[in-house]
Motif scaffolding. Sequence first.
Motif, PDB file in Angstrom:
ATOM      1  N   ARG A 113       5.062   1.644 -11.548  1.00  0.00           N
ATOM      2  CA  ARG A 113       3.934   2.173  -9.625  1.00  0.00           C
ATOM      3  C   ARG A 113       3.506   0.831  -9.619  1.00  0.00           C
ATOM      4  NH1 ARG A 113       0.484   4.453 -14.779  1.00  0.00           N
ATOM      5  NH2 ARG A 113       1.793   2.635 -15.831  1.00  0.00           N
ATOM      6  N   ASN A 114       4.410  -0.447 -10.161  1.00  0.00           N
ATOM      7  CA  ASN A 114       3.008  -2.102  -9.913  1.00  0.00           C
ATOM      8  C   ASN A 114       3.957  -2.556  -8.330  1.00  0.00           C
ATOM      9  OD1 ASN A 114       1.755  -1.694 -12.051  1.00  0.00           O
ATOM     10  ND2 ASN A 114       2.878  -2.832 -13.651  1.00  0.00           N
ATOM     11  N   LYS A 115       3.472  -1.530  -7.267  1.00  0.00           N
ATOM     12  CA  LYS A 115       3.924  -1.984  -5.970  1.00  0.00           C
ATOM     13  C   LYS A 115       3.188  -2.874  -5.016  1.00  0.00           C
ATOM     14  CE  LYS A 115       6.816   1.885  -5.528  1.00  0.00           C
ATOM     15  NZ  LYS A 115       7.440   3.406  -5.141  1.00  0.00           N
ATOM     16  N   LYS A 116       2.379  -3.309  -5.721  1.00  0.00           N
ATOM     17  CA  LYS A 116       1.227  -3.411  -4.339  1.00  0.00           C
ATOM     18  C   LYS A 116       1.435  -5.003  -5.247  1.00  0.00           C
ATOM     19  CE  LYS A 116      -3.363  -3.073  -2.270  1.00  0.00           C
ATOM     20  NZ  LYS A 116      -5.132  -2.340  -2.289  1.00  0.00           N
ATOM     21  N   HIS A 117       2.240  -6.058  -4.885  1.00  0.00           N
ATOM     22  CA  HIS A 117       1.993  -8.055  -4.638  1.00  0.00           C
ATOM     23  C   HIS A 117       3.064  -7.568  -4.092  1.00  0.00           C
ATOM     24  CE1 HIS A 117       4.942  -5.869  -7.707  1.00  0.00           C
ATOM     25  NE2 HIS A 117       5.774  -6.711  -7.651  1.00  0.00           N
ATOM     26  N   LYS A 118       3.283  -9.371  -3.612  1.00  0.00           N
ATOM     27  CA  LYS A 118       4.503  -9.226  -3.469  1.00  0.00           C
ATOM     28  C   LYS A 118       4.438 -11.710  -3.590  1.00  0.00           C
ATOM     29  CE  LYS A 118       1.481 -12.352   0.216  1.00  0.00           C
ATOM     30  NZ  LYS A 118       1.460 -12.683   1.893  1.00  0.00           N
ATOM     31  N   ASP A 119       5.628 -12.357  -3.582  1.00  0.00           N
ATOM     32  CA  ASP A 119       6.114 -13.240  -4.069  1.00  0.00           C
ATOM     33  C   ASP A 119       6.209 -14.300  -3.112  1.00  0.00           C
ATOM     34  OD1 ASP A 119       6.989 -12.127  -6.703  1.00  0.00           O
ATOM     35  OD2 ASP A 119       8.782 -11.659  -6.179  1.00  0.00           O
TER      36      ASP A 119
END
Length: 308
Positions: free
Chosen positions: A39-45
């Motif tokens: 569910r934790n998709k709202k991030h970026k590297d």
Amino acid sequence: MKKLTSKFIKSVSNREISVKKNYKLFRVLQKIVNKPSLRNKKHKDIVFNLENRDIKSRVFYPTGNNRGLIIFIHGGGWVSGSVESYTNLCTELSNKTKRIVISVDYRLAPEYPYPNGFNDCYEVVKIIMDNLNSYGLKKQDVCLMGDSAGGNLVAAISIKSKRRKDFNIRKQILLYPSLQSDYSNSTKYKSVIEKGKDYLLTQKQLQDYISLYVANSKDLSSPYVSPLKAKFLLFQPETLIITADNDPLRDEGKKYARRLKLYFNKVQYYNLEGAMHGFMNNLYGKKYKDTAVKKINEFLGDIYEDKK
């Protein structure tokens, strides 16, 4: 059920698995236990290009309006932990504080002993602070936060930044931090002995962690390894310290709060009864984490309640 859980925790704690011999296993287990949720998709590297090395970091974006920035330094005794194993926690912190969270994937000991990981964190924080305009933020919008060894690194970053005047951190949050280096039987911090068994993190593990992190014994007296050894703590950031009552690190967190107050810094200190070390990022700490998040939001100056 509660008694059964207590017996299990005590049993696991008293197995005394050597961190020195099994630190790579600790890394693997931490990734398994704290595997990021789908569910934790709202991030970026992103990658910070430092001199002779690149440091990966992960940026988490809150749902709704953004109120500021938390630079998060993960724990793991300086030898384990990663942006992966802290993704669930950082996602939750971002959503519940309504702030961008940048989690720093610094290099780990013993492959990279002190000051390598500390330098990684310090330099990344400096880059972020020098480029706040790219996030649409100002200095007063930024808070440094770390748990356990990450709390140690946050305190050390704040001390060094004030001495060198490289950047100005307004607020810091230290969650059950490690703030000194003597975990022997002669330590002056009673909780190391009283809570050094039966509560997951043990006295022996603390000894192993510090020995893996600090290769040169002369560095043990450095305020960047042991913030409690800092001679002057003037003009430190406004600070929130949260400790766990059943934690060998409890007393040094309490002592650091007192020392900061002695030097006229603004400090809030809370000790959570019944909590164990690592409650923000383990299976047993949900109710304590909820309390801690409320304290964090109050400290940040927000009135926000999770309605889910």
